[in-house]
Design a protein around this motif. Structure first.
Motif, PDB file in Angstrom:
ATOM      1  N   ASN A 173       0.838  -1.205   0.000  1.00 10.30           N
ATOM      2  CA  ASN A 173       0.000   0.000   0.000  1.00 10.30           C
ATOM      3  C   ASN A 173       0.872   1.254   0.000  1.00 10.30           C
ATOM      4  OD1 ASN A 173       0.965   0.208   2.596  1.00 10.30           O
ATOM      5  ND2 ASN A 173      -0.978  -0.175   3.602  1.00 10.30           N
ATOM      6  N   GLU A 174       0.193   2.405   0.070  1.00 15.36           N
ATOM      7  CA  GLU A 174       0.927   3.671  -0.018  1.00 15.36           C
ATOM      8  C   GLU A 174       1.852   3.896   1.179  1.00 15.36           C
ATOM      9  OE1 GLU A 174      -2.824   4.344   2.220  1.00 15.36           O
ATOM     10  OE2 GLU A 174      -2.296   3.335   0.345  1.00 15.36           O
ATOM     11  N   VAL A 175       1.533   3.258   2.328  1.00 18.50           N
ATOM     12  CA  VAL A 175       2.347   3.459   3.537  1.00 18.50           C
ATOM     13  C   VAL A 175       3.737   2.844   3.365  1.00 18.50           C
ATOM     14  CG1 VAL A 175       2.521   3.023   6.015  1.00 18.50           C
ATOM     15  CG2 VAL A 175       0.289   3.506   4.995  1.00 18.50           C
ATOM     16  N   CYS A 176       3.784   1.563   2.922  1.00 18.81           N
ATOM     17  CA  CYS A 176       5.095   0.917   2.794  1.00 18.81           C
ATOM     18  C   CYS A 176       5.905   1.517   1.645  1.00 18.81           C
ATOM     19  CB  CYS A 176       4.942  -0.592   2.639  1.00 18.81           C
ATOM     20  SG  CYS A 176       3.860  -1.136   1.325  1.00 18.81           S
ATOM     21  N   TRP A 177       5.241   1.868   0.531  1.00 12.93           N
ATOM     22  CA  TRP A 177       5.961   2.505  -0.571  1.00 12.93           C
ATOM     23  C   TRP A 177       6.532   3.854  -0.132  1.00 12.93           C
ATOM     24  CZ3 TRP A 177       7.950   0.554  -4.754  1.00 12.93           C
ATOM     25  CH2 TRP A 177       7.381  -0.554  -5.373  1.00 12.93           C
ATOM     26  N   THR A 178       5.719   4.624   0.575  1.00 14.42           N
ATOM     27  CA  THR A 178       6.165   5.955   1.018  1.00 14.42           C
ATOM     28  C   THR A 178       7.336   5.842   1.982  1.00 14.42           C
ATOM     29  OG1 THR A 178       3.945   6.853   0.717  1.00 14.42           O
ATOM     30  CG2 THR A 178       5.429   8.104   2.139  1.00 14.42           C
ATOM     31  N   ALA A 179       7.301   4.811   2.851  1.00 18.20           N
ATOM     32  CA  ALA A 179       8.420   4.598   3.782  1.00 18.20           C
ATOM     33  C   ALA A 179       9.717   4.380   3.013  1.00 18.20           C
ATOM     34  CB  ALA A 179       8.129   3.407   4.688  1.00 18.20           C
ATOM     35  N   LEU A 180       9.656   3.600   1.924  1.00 18.42           N
ATOM     36  CA  LEU A 180      10.869   3.333   1.135  1.00 18.42           C
ATOM     37  C   LEU A 180      11.317   4.578   0.374  1.00 18.42           C
ATOM     38  CD1 LEU A 180      12.943   1.218   0.343  1.00 18.42           C
ATOM     39  CD2 LEU A 180      11.444   0.514  -1.535  1.00 18.42           C
ATOM     40  N   VAL A 181      10.372   5.287  -0.242  1.00 18.49           N
ATOM     41  CA  VAL A 181      10.699   6.530  -0.962  1.00 18.49           C
ATOM     42  C   VAL A 181      11.367   7.522  -0.008  1.00 18.49           C
ATOM     43  CG1 VAL A 181       9.713   8.565  -2.098  1.00 18.49           C
ATOM     44  CG2 VAL A 181       8.887   6.287  -2.710  1.00 18.49           C
ATOM     45  N   ARG A 194      17.716   9.469  -7.022  1.00 14.70           N
ATOM     46  CA  ARG A 194      17.355   8.806  -8.284  1.00 14.70           C
ATOM     47  C   ARG A 194      16.610   7.502  -7.984  1.00 14.70           C
ATOM     48  NH1 ARG A 194      15.551  10.366 -12.433  1.00 14.70           N
ATOM     49  NH2 ARG A 194      17.105  12.035 -12.376  1.00 14.70           N
ATOM     50  N   GLU A 195      17.084   6.757  -6.962  1.00  9.62           N
ATOM     51  CA  GLU A 195      16.402   5.528  -6.557  1.00  9.62           C
ATOM     52  C   GLU A 195      14.993   5.839  -6.038  1.00  9.62           C
ATOM     53  OE1 GLU A 195      19.441   6.316  -5.982  1.00  9.62           O
ATOM     54  OE2 GLU A 195      20.764   4.621  -6.390  1.00  9.62           O
ATOM     55  N   ALA A 196      14.864   6.983  -5.341  1.00  6.11           N
ATOM     56  CA  ALA A 196      13.546   7.390  -4.837  1.00  6.11           C
ATOM     57  C   ALA A 196      12.579   7.620  -5.995  1.00  6.11           C
ATOM     58  CB  ALA A 196      13.679   8.659  -4.000  1.00  6.11           C
ATOM     59  N   LEU A 197      13.052   8.273  -7.061  1.00  8.42           N
ATOM     60  CA  LEU A 197      12.205   8.520  -8.234  1.00  8.42           C
ATOM     61  C   LEU A 197      11.816   7.213  -8.922  1.00  8.42           C
ATOM     62  CD1 LEU A 197      13.925  11.703  -9.642  1.00  8.42           C
ATOM     63  CD2 LEU A 197      11.509  11.526  -9.072  1.00  8.42           C
ATOM     64  N   ASP A 198      12.744   6.280  -9.017  1.00 11.99           N
ATOM     65  CA  ASP A 198      12.434   4.974  -9.615  1.00 11.99           C
ATOM     66  C   ASP A 198      11.385   4.248  -8.784  1.00 11.99           C
ATOM     67  OD1 ASP A 198      14.280   5.464 -11.593  1.00 11.99           O
ATOM     68  OD2 ASP A 198      15.900   4.325 -10.632  1.00 11.99           O
ATOM     69  N   CYS A 199      11.543   4.327  -7.482  1.00 10.29           N
ATOM     70  CA  CYS A 199      10.611   3.694  -6.547  1.00 10.29           C
ATOM     71  C   CYS A 199       9.210   4.318  -6.689  1.00 10.29           C
ATOM     72  CB  CYS A 199      11.133   3.900  -5.123  1.00 10.29           C
ATOM     73  SG  CYS A 199      10.301   2.937  -3.886  1.00 10.29           S
ATOM     74  N   PHE A 200       9.177   5.622  -6.835  1.00  9.37           N
ATOM     75  CA  PHE A 200       7.913   6.352  -7.005  1.00  9.37           C
ATOM     76  C   PHE A 200       7.194   5.889  -8.278  1.00  9.37           C
ATOM     77  CE2 PHE A 200       5.633  10.160  -8.612  1.00  9.37           C
ATOM     78  CZ  PHE A 200       4.772  10.360  -7.550  1.00  9.37           C
ATOM     79  N   LYS A 201       7.960   5.679  -9.345  1.00  8.46           N
ATOM     80  CA  LYS A 201       7.371   5.232 -10.616  1.00  8.46           C
ATOM     81  C   LYS A 201       6.817   3.812 -10.498  1.00  8.46           C
ATOM     82  CE  LYS A 201      10.348   8.253 -13.368  1.00  8.46           C
ATOM     83  NZ  LYS A 201      11.590   8.333 -14.156  1.00  8.46           N
ATOM     84  N   ILE A 235      -1.004   2.336  -7.132  1.00  5.85           N
ATOM     85  CA  ILE A 235      -1.127   2.773  -5.738  1.00  5.85           C
ATOM     86  C   ILE A 235      -0.962   4.277  -5.710  1.00  5.85           C
ATOM     87  CG2 ILE A 235      -0.109   2.657  -3.442  1.00  5.85           C
ATOM     88  CD1 ILE A 235       0.691  -0.251  -4.145  1.00  5.85           C
ATOM     89  N   SER A 236      -1.994   4.961  -5.273  1.00  2.00           N
ATOM     90  CA  SER A 236      -1.986   6.429  -5.296  1.00  2.00           C
ATOM     91  C   SER A 236      -1.089   6.984  -4.196  1.00  2.00           C
ATOM     92  CB  SER A 236      -3.403   6.975  -5.106  1.00  2.00           C
ATOM     93  OG  SER A 236      -4.190   6.645  -6.212  1.00  2.00           O
ATOM     94  N   PRO A 237      -0.154   7.843  -4.557  1.00  2.00           N
ATOM     95  CA  PRO A 237       0.681   8.489  -3.529  1.00  2.00           C
ATOM     96  C   PRO A 237      -0.164   9.390  -2.627  1.00  2.00           C
ATOM     97  CG  PRO A 237       1.581   8.800  -5.749  1.00  2.00           C
ATOM     98  CD  PRO A 237       0.194   8.285  -5.919  1.00  2.00           C
ATOM     99  N   VAL A 238       0.250   9.495  -1.378  1.00  2.00           N
ATOM    100  CA  VAL A 238      -0.408  10.408  -0.438  1.00  2.00           C
ATOM    101  C   VAL A 238       0.407  11.697  -0.361  1.00  2.00           C
ATOM    102  CG1 VAL A 238      -1.508   8.582   0.904  1.00  2.00           C
ATOM    103  CG2 VAL A 238       0.796   9.311   1.507  1.00  2.00           C
TER     104      VAL A 238
END
Length: 825
Positions: A478-486, A496-503, A510-513
């Motif tokens: 979900n958006e919580v675990c993805w956001t934690a990694l970003v 750059r890794e954060a941007l790849d992760c966001f994509k 999964i909609s970003p918060v």
């Protein structure tokens, strides 16, 4: 009545009378009498006997009699089904109903269906309800009012809104009961607008609301905190003369209290003809939900003065209020009172006591309570663990976790999440890994909440590969675990890794918060990626997040960092609420671009809007004042520093000295310096520079002397400031002594600026030969500006030999400027 045998007709009459009185003892007596008269197997008598026994709750006797009947009738079936439904055996009622369907000689009546529907209502089984519903449809009885209302009520209780709506809409004769059920269904499913629409529809269809209607409607108002609807209902209740009914009055008190109109709720409570504990609980619950802890405690006292004893709900309200306003003494008083009657052993009350002690900061009391509880509860342990973490007592939190397991209480996902947070806060990788191994052993590592906490913990430890692996193993992300990694990637500079992760996150739909966008915008700013930042900005606008303060601030900061100040200002101007973060981002951008006037304009706007500037903004404004030599504006900023109580801030004080020096008022800088409670080497350097820039070299040297007397050892920057001061004031000997002191006593290796300053100092005084010696001593090539200036001095003071050497070096180092140097020479 004697024990003599009776006739069948007389037995039937007696059994009919017994069914009406529902007297169990009388039913047993008649059972014995019927058996004595050998009428138990008589068709009519036997059926009536089953009915009487079932209606009086004697189910075992009724079933034994029923089994002896050769031809049970519909009344016997129905009474036995209804008896099982009404006296706590709904499963047996369903078995009997299925058996009745298999009997070709009997057909269910309306009362049979009502009985089995009551059983299903107690079972809360929607599938069984649907089966009965199909039977009713096949028999064409779905539209019978009582049956339709009962079906509707069961579907509503099961939360099956679509089924409930179908029954309601196909009901040919809707009444108050039908409307009450559908309004209750809408309330249960949180469809509050539809619930209100049903209330208005009921009025439009001229169906008079009853007490239940008003209770349901007021609950709707309470859920959405609608004071307007509450007032309309209140007026209708008064118009119908129902306000004197205690339960309606209590519902009104509850809705006014929940809506935050506490004065009206309090007045309404005292206007009730009869106040009970429910009335007071309604008012206290409303106060509590709105954060009015003191009012709850006042109500508790008034209630006792009213002669009404508190119940469990009252006690819980009081304890929550103590935690809210942190009144430990009152909390202990309530604890002592309820302990005398044993109410503290009730699980919900016990857990609330733990929460109260934790919120009041008494972890010792909370710990004692949890350990002494007769029944150890996971909720209480989890609250205790969380309380220790909140106080920064992470080791104690982990000890609580171990004690909990020793007491035989199995941790759930919440407990593990708190443990991971404790490991994270105390930066204990080893302890975090141990908790992780335990989580894996229990098969909870695939839990989304624990997975998100693990990702967060690993990113905090900088173990981003582990964080990524945990996330990839989660079956649902979900958006919580993805956001934690970003966030982790950005925090460790891996933008750059954060941007790849966001994509990848977006690729999984999964909609970003808001926080995700804030993190990724920060990454764009750090990378200086204007195009990607713009693309994310468009996405933010589409989601409607641009006006959210957190995201808006991040957008301003991103545009500032990529050097697009126009776009930054455009976003800034659209923010509905401008906080100090947004102002800091914009002012920092202007300062970075050396747009000093814009910095000061922003400061003026902040003052006009009564927004208090923080230390960062004030420092930037002081630098702008120094750059624009704006003494008056510098004094205004100084006044704001005093107003904000930040005059003792070391960085601000140093900036003030620097500003006054640049604005030509080193004396005011000295006053700031004198008032400083703490000084560092930067403070002394700022003061020396302030005097030096204003051609007060002697004062700069005096400051240097006091600095040494007070035990501060000069750094290399101090000598730069001193040499410049001597140069500006033409203090040749003092300058030479400072240079020698720097090299011989303090052992600093001169930097090019030191040599340049010394060359300038000697050249200005006509000591061209000494100046040339410093040029020759320089470890790096002198600048063309330095050589040009020295060449000019050689011409002015007639030093031809040094001039030749200077010219040759200028041509050698900067051949393109040789012609100009020759012309000058």
């Amino acid at each position: 009545m004697t024990g003599a045998p009776i006739t069948a007709e007389y037995a039937i009459a007696l059994l009919k009378e017994c069914r009406q009185s529902k007297n169990a003892e009388r039913a047993r007596f008649l059972h014995a009498l019927v058996c004595q008269s050998n009428l138990e197997c008589h068709g009519l008598v036997g059926n009536y006997l089953v009915c009487a026994l079932a209606d009086c709750g004697l189910l075992c006797e009724a079933q034994r009699t029923f089994k002896g009947l050769t031809c049970p009738g519909e009344h016997a079936w129905t009474s036995l089904i209804s008896g099982c439904a009404d006296f706590g055996d709904p499963i047996n009622a369903w078995r009997l109903y299925r058996s009745m369907q298999d009997d070709p000689q009997t057909y269910p009546s309306k009362h049979t269906y009502l009985g089995i529907l009551r059983a299903i209502s107690r079972l809360v089984d929607p599938e069984l309800c649907r089966k009965v519903h199909i039977s009713l449809v096949l028999e064409g009885r779905e539209c019978e009012q009582s049956l339709g209302n009962t079906l509707l009520d069961i579907y509503a209780k099961c939360g099956l809104l679509a089924d409930a709506c179908h029954v309601f809409e196909t009901h040919p004769a809707r009444d108050a009961v039908s409307f009450n059920s559908i309004i209750g269904a809408y309330a249960k499913c949180a469809c509050y607008e539809d619930g209100f629409a049903c209330v208005h529809r009921m009025q439009a269809e001229n169906i008079s609301p009853d007490d239940v209607t008003f209770i349901f409607a007021l609950k709707l108002c309470s859920s959405v905190r609608s004071i307007r609807e509450s007032q309309l209902l209140h007026a209708d209740i008064v118009g119908r003369g129902l306000e004197s009914k205690t339960f309606i009055g209590n519902a009104l008190v509850d809705v006014y209290a929940k809506c935050g109109t506490h004065k009206e709720a309090h007045s309404l409570l005292f206007s009730l003809h009869t106040r009970d504990v429910v009335s007071w609980n309604a008012l206290m619950s409303g106060y509590g939900e709105n954060g009015c802890g003191e009012e709850v405690l006042s109500c508790l006292k008034e209630m006792e003065q009213d002669g009404i004893l508190p119940d469990k709900t009252s006690v819980i309200c009081g304890l929550k209020a103590c935690g809210l306003v942190q009144k430990l003494g009152k909390g202990r008083e309530i604890h002592l009172a309820i302990a005398k009657v044993g109410l503290d052993q009730e699980l919900h009350v016990s857990n609330t006591l733990v929460v109260m002690y934790v919120k009041c900061g008494s972890l010792v009391d909370a710990n004692k309570l949890v350990l002494s509880a007769s029944k150890h509860d996971l909720v209480a342990w989890t609250v205790l663990i969380a309380g220790h973490i909140e106080k920064g007592m992470n080791i104690e939190a982990l000890k609580c976790f171990e004690k909990m397991k020793q007491q035989g209480v199995s941790p759930d996902s919440n407990a593990y999440v708190f443990c991971l947070q404790a490991c994270c806060d105390m930066k204990s990788v080893g302890q975090g890994q141990l908790v992780y191994l335990e989580i894996v052993k229990r098969g909870l590592n695939l839990n989304i909440f624990i997975g998100s906490a693990l990702v967060h913990m690993y990113t905090k430890f900088g173990l981003l590969v582990d964080a990524h692996d945990v996330l990839q193993c989660l079956p649902i992300r979900n958006e919580v675990c993805w956001t934690a990694l970003v966030s982790g990637y950005v925090e460790h500079g891996l933008c750059r890794e954060a941007l790849d992760c966001f994509k990848k996150m977006q690729a999984e739909n999964i909609s970003p918060v808001e926080f995700t966008y804030a993190c990724i915008l920060k990454a764009c700013g750090i990378l200086g990626s204007f195009e990607e930042g713009q693309y994310i900005h468009l996405d933010v606008v589409r989601k409607g997040f641009e006006v959210e303060a957190y995201v808006g601030n991040a957008l301003v900061d991103m545009y500032v960092k990529v050097g697009h100040l126009y776009e930054a200002k455009s976003v800034f101007d659209k923010l509905p609420y401008l906080n100090v973060v947004a102002w800091t981002a914009l002012i920092s951008g202007y300062a970075e671009g050396e747009l000093h006037e814009q910095v000061l304009d922003c400061f003026g706007q902040m003052q006009a809007k009564n927004i208090n500037a923080d230390a960062v903004i004030l420092i930037l404004c002081l630098k702008a004042c120094g750059a624009t030599i704006s003494l008056e504006r510098g004094r205004e900023v100084h006044a704001e520093v005093r107003k904000s109580g930040l005059e003792n801030d070391l960085f601000l004080a140093n900036s003030l000295i620097d500003m006054y020096g640049k604005c030509g008022s080193p004396e005011e800088g000295q006053e700031v310096f004198n008032r400083m409670s703490v000084r560092d080497i930067v403070s002394w350097n700022a003061l020396i520079t302030a005097y030096g820039e204003n051609h007060e070299g002697k004062m700069a040297l005096q400051s240097f002397k006091r600095m040494q007397e007070q035990g501060f050892e000069p750094d290399i920057a101090t000598f730069t400031c001193l040499l410049i001061a001597c140069s500006h004031s033409s203090l040749i000997e003092d300058g030479q002594k400072c240079f020698e002191l720097m090299v011989e006593k303090y052992g600093y290796e001169p930097i090019p600026q030191h040599y340049s300053t010394m060359v300038d100092l000697f050249a200005r005084a006509g000591e061209v030969v000494k100046a040339w010696r410093f040029v020759e001593a320089m470890q790096s090539p002198p600048s063309k500006e330095l050589l040009t200036a020295l060449l000019t001095s050689c011409k002015n003071y007639g030093e031809g030999e040094v001039g030749e050497r200077c010219f040759d070096l200028l041509v050698q180092l900067y051949p393109e400027d040789g012609a100009m140097g020759h012309h000058m020479y």
